[in-house]
Scaffold this motif. Sequence first.
Motif, PDB file in Angstrom:
ATOM      1  N   LEU A  70       0.846  -1.201   0.000  1.00 49.67           N
ATOM      2  CA  LEU A  70       0.000   0.000   0.000  1.00 49.67           C
ATOM      3  C   LEU A  70       0.871   1.237   0.000  1.00 49.67           C
ATOM      4  CD1 LEU A  70      -1.325   1.279   3.362  1.00 49.67           C
ATOM      5  CD2 LEU A  70       0.313  -0.597   3.344  1.00 49.67           C
ATOM      6  N   GLY A  72       0.405   4.416   2.047  1.00 49.73           N
ATOM      7  CA  GLY A  72      -0.394   5.045   3.095  1.00 49.73           C
ATOM      8  C   GLY A  72      -0.536   6.536   2.824  1.00 49.73           C
ATOM      9  N   GLY A  73      -1.261   7.227   3.668  1.00 46.72           N
ATOM     10  CA  GLY A  73      -1.608   8.622   3.432  1.00 46.72           C
ATOM     11  C   GLY A  73      -0.425   9.537   3.149  1.00 46.72           C
ATOM     12  N   ASP A 110      -5.626   4.823  -0.282  1.00 45.06           N
ATOM     13  CA  ASP A 110      -6.820   5.458   0.250  1.00 45.06           C
ATOM     14  C   ASP A 110      -7.424   6.396  -0.788  1.00 45.06           C
ATOM     15  OD1 ASP A 110      -4.887   5.160   2.870  1.00 45.06           O
ATOM     16  OD2 ASP A 110      -7.010   4.746   3.241  1.00 45.06           O
ATOM     17  N   PHE A 159      -9.119   1.650  -0.509  1.00 46.38           N
ATOM     18  CA  PHE A 159      -9.583   1.463   0.871  1.00 46.38           C
ATOM     19  C   PHE A 159     -10.796   2.374   1.085  1.00 46.38           C
ATOM     20  CE2 PHE A 159      -6.033  -1.031   1.231  1.00 46.38           C
ATOM     21  CZ  PHE A 159      -4.813  -0.391   1.324  1.00 46.38           C
ATOM     22  N   ARG A 173     -13.084  12.045  11.979  1.00 45.59           N
ATOM     23  CA  ARG A 173     -13.361  11.352  10.709  1.00 45.59           C
ATOM     24  C   ARG A 173     -14.835  11.481  10.318  1.00 45.59           C
ATOM     25  NH1 ARG A 173      -9.505   6.096  10.225  1.00 45.59           N
ATOM     26  NH2 ARG A 173      -9.694   6.772   8.049  1.00 45.59           N
ATOM     27  N   LYS A 212     -15.042   0.003   5.293  1.00 49.62           N
ATOM     28  CA  LYS A 212     -14.263   0.216   6.518  1.00 49.62           C
ATOM     29  C   LYS A 212     -14.968   1.197   7.443  1.00 49.62           C
ATOM     30  CE  LYS A 212     -11.276   3.971   4.839  1.00 49.62           C
ATOM     31  NZ  LYS A 212      -9.914   4.357   4.409  1.00 49.62           N
ATOM     32  N   HIS A 213     -14.645   1.222   8.767  1.00 54.26           N
ATOM     33  CA  HIS A 213     -13.754   0.305   9.473  1.00 54.26           C
ATOM     34  C   HIS A 213     -14.658  -0.539  10.356  1.00 54.26           C
ATOM     35  CE1 HIS A 213     -11.834   4.178   8.631  1.00 54.26           C
ATOM     36  NE2 HIS A 213     -10.716   3.504   8.440  1.00 54.26           N
ATOM     37  N   MET A 256     -12.011  -3.631   6.071  1.00 54.05           N
ATOM     38  CA  MET A 256     -10.905  -3.250   6.959  1.00 54.05           C
ATOM     39  C   MET A 256     -11.426  -3.182   8.382  1.00 54.05           C
ATOM     40  SD  MET A 256      -8.417   0.110   6.899  1.00 54.05           S
ATOM     41  CE  MET A 256      -7.897  -0.184   5.235  1.00 54.05           C
ATOM     42  N   TYR A 259      -9.870   0.231  14.380  1.00 56.87           N
ATOM     43  CA  TYR A 259      -9.003   0.408  15.557  1.00 56.87           C
ATOM     44  C   TYR A 259      -9.844   0.409  16.830  1.00 56.87           C
ATOM     45  CZ  TYR A 259      -5.019   2.451  12.898  1.00 56.87           C
ATOM     46  OH  TYR A 259      -3.954   2.698  12.059  1.00 56.87           O
ATOM     47  N   ASP A 291      -6.045  -2.561  10.010  1.00 57.15           N
ATOM     48  CA  ASP A 291      -5.693  -1.177   9.752  1.00 57.15           C
ATOM     49  C   ASP A 291      -4.189  -1.008  10.026  1.00 57.15           C
ATOM     50  OD1 ASP A 291      -7.692   1.824  10.244  1.00 57.15           O
ATOM     51  OD2 ASP A 291      -5.752   1.547   9.264  1.00 57.15           O
ATOM     52  N   TRP A 292      -3.683   0.166   9.734  1.00 56.74           N
ATOM     53  CA  TRP A 292      -2.252   0.525   9.794  1.00 56.74           C
ATOM     54  C   TRP A 292      -1.668   0.233  11.171  1.00 56.74           C
ATOM     55  CZ3 TRP A 292       0.823   3.132   6.034  1.00 56.74           C
ATOM     56  CH2 TRP A 292       1.943   3.785   6.519  1.00 56.74           C
ATOM     57  N   MET A 318      -1.757  -5.123   7.693  1.00 54.16           N
ATOM     58  CA  MET A 318      -1.220  -3.896   7.098  1.00 54.16           C
ATOM     59  C   MET A 318      -0.055  -3.437   7.976  1.00 54.16           C
ATOM     60  SD  MET A 318      -3.052  -0.206   6.508  1.00 54.16           S
ATOM     61  CE  MET A 318      -4.338  -0.805   5.421  1.00 54.16           C
ATOM     62  N   TRP A 433      -6.753  13.991   3.691  1.00 53.73           N
ATOM     63  CA  TRP A 433      -6.619  12.937   2.676  1.00 53.73           C
ATOM     64  C   TRP A 433      -6.524  13.545   1.284  1.00 53.73           C
ATOM     65  CZ3 TRP A 433      -5.292   8.291   4.324  1.00 53.73           C
ATOM     66  CH2 TRP A 433      -5.719   7.829   5.579  1.00 53.73           C
ATOM     67  N   GLU A 494      -8.306  11.950  10.662  1.00 45.67           N
ATOM     68  CA  GLU A 494      -8.307  11.026  11.783  1.00 45.67           C
ATOM     69  C   GLU A 494      -8.260  11.757  13.136  1.00 45.67           C
ATOM     70  OE1 GLU A 494      -5.698   7.804   9.283  1.00 45.67           O
ATOM     71  OE2 GLU A 494      -6.314   7.268  11.295  1.00 45.67           O
TER      72      GLU A 494
HETATM   73  C1  GLC Z   1      -5.287   4.780   8.393  1.00 49.52           C
HETATM   74  C2  GLC Z   1      -6.792   4.716   8.401  1.00 49.52           C
HETATM   75  C3  GLC Z   1      -7.383   3.853   7.320  1.00 49.52           C
HETATM   76  C4  GLC Z   1      -6.471   3.831   6.115  1.00 49.52           C
HETATM   77  C5  GLC Z   1      -5.162   3.188   6.519  1.00 49.52           C
HETATM   78  C6  GLC Z   1      -4.147   3.175   5.363  1.00 49.52           C
HETATM   79  O1  GLC Z   1      -4.796   4.793   9.705  1.00 49.52           O
HETATM   80  O2  GLC Z   1      -7.418   4.357   9.629  1.00 49.52           O
HETATM   81  O3  GLC Z   1      -8.670   4.394   7.004  1.00 49.52           O
HETATM   82  O4  GLC Z   1      -7.076   3.095   5.060  1.00 49.52           O
HETATM   83  O5  GLC Z   1      -4.581   3.812   7.644  1.00 49.52           O
HETATM   84  O6  GLC Z   1      -3.754   4.475   5.060  1.00 49.52           O
END
Ligand code: GLC
Length: 606
Positions: A70, A72-73, A110, A159, A173, A212-213, A256, A259, A291-292, A318, A433, A494
């Motif tokens: 992946l 991630g953000g 994402d 995601f 969120r 999700k989630h 997904m 948390y 989740d991450w 993940m 995001w 988040e």
């Molecule tokens: C984040 C988010 C989740 C996202 C994942 C990957 O912490 O909770 O929504 O898809 O990590 O970025």
Amino acid sequence: MGVWVGLALCCSGLERGQATQPGGRDVESRVEGLLRQMTLEEKLGQMTQVDLGALKEREDLWRLGLGSVLCGGNTDPEDNTPTTWRRTVLECQRLALQSRLKIPLLFGVDAVHGHNNVLGAVIFPHQIGLGATRNPGLVEWAARVTAEEMLATGIHWAFAPCVAVARDPRWGRTYESYSDDPALVGELGAAAIRGIQGGAVRRGYRALACAKHYAGDGGTTQGVDQGNTECDEATFRRLHLAPYREAVRAGVGSVMASYSSWNGVKLHGHRYLLTEVLQGELGFDGFVVSDWAAIDQLHPNYKEAIALAINAGVDMAMIPNGPGQANNYREFVRFLEELVREGRVPESRIDDAVRRILRAKVRLGLFERPFTDEGLLQRLGSPEHRAVARVCVQQSLVLLKNERRVLPLSSKARRIHVVGPGADDLGMQCGGWTISWQGSTGAVTPGGTTLLRALRRAVPAGVEVSYSADGADDMAAAAADVIVVVVAEKPYAEMMGDRKELSVAEEDRARVHKARATGKPVVTILYSGRPLILGSVWEDSDAVVAAWLPGTEGDGIADVLLGKVEPVGRLPRVWPRDNQRLSTDQAEADPLLPRGYGLGYSMRRR
Ligand code: GLC
């Protein structure tokens, strides 16, 4: 009739995309045939998803037979262009295909409001705005465009959609949730899944959605992110499980885990909800991804945490950590192998997890076509795609107040004065995001249009649009026929968006009050990821429009303000009256405005 109006018509009547993935014997026989050939190490590799930022030694892709990567953000390629994204993804895929069984990689991002980490991609309104459209056809269409832009960069897994039912808007969120009403969340979540997985994407490529989630992420006490949802099972089912029933019916291929906890038990270790309910009762035959680094939260000892998560029903982990870091992906594989050898994780559980992952890859057609057509890149950020997002913006706006019929802006208005930093700030218009995890202010991505720019190019010849970000230009305000004030939250994502109270910022209240003092008509536009406590802003404004976080297509806002299209949006969630009654449960009794509220220009309450 412009392309975007024509589009709006077709969106309303959009025939359903293919709701389910191809199933049947051929898929299952292929999966079983592969599974029989796999060693334990290869199976464990498939259950491992690694963030690209942690994958320093990319040979691990074939050495370990990793199942997924992946971004991630905050993990964008150093040169963030669609071409570089595509090149990076394809390089990972090529390496993965060098593994013994050549099992293709599943790459995930994402893509939660467009392919939002990629410069130049179309950024759609965040889900709270799509919730205000209440238009499943349009939501499906937006998801299909997003899938196409994602596939253009070689990525098959979004995601999204988030099917949280956000009950307390203090949650950072809230904007990722369509609504505080589980029925609306379920309807639009299913539409987004059909759009992403619909298979009607050009040239027949399929993408994979991820609901999700799971579950109850939006129900935590006081909206604390990753907090504890405290309620009985009947309430939990009614509010937080219901959208997953719709998601499974729509054929979602992945889920997904959340948390958060339910009555003190972390969802990532919740065998009853992950296995008995989701996979047993709801009949979900896709796979559950963690989740991450969420597995790490289950136990201070990583190996113990892995045992709890995998035995509860998590199928893929993940993992953002690489060699040299604690709880890294190589340790995950090693510890899970030890757990199987020690009999603490049954190999039947491993087989079940890998079966689910392989099933998703076979259904996606990844084995036949692991690479997408480079020609798709031409459509990323295209005018046609932006037209779809523009319709989403138009239909997401909710007219909350319109005294003296100041809207639509009168054609007699020769001078429109615009105030507020958000009016000419694409980053504030898009929210979190966007290009990065938290988003940022400023010109965050090319190809977008701020409201100010949209107004300037849309007003009739001879009409002047002046601008003062801080509202200090008294002469321009005095000369104006109407003042438009944009009140905007700064971007967040988040837990960084969690708040204790939701009052409009003092500097914004002051700008609206100053505009009021001129005696001119005042139109206040709200860029926010949730309802705000408006206080004096409400009294000081003749008109108030909730624009949520509209994304790159500011033209859609100008279309409504200038009366080219009617405002049709309706509140997707209760608008609380004060900071004392913020959660839906409390505010439902006496909100400032109820869920479903929205004015049109003919002033009838919709
Ligand atoms: C984040 C988010 C989740 C996202 C994942 C990957 O912490 O909770 O929504 O898809 O990590 O970025």
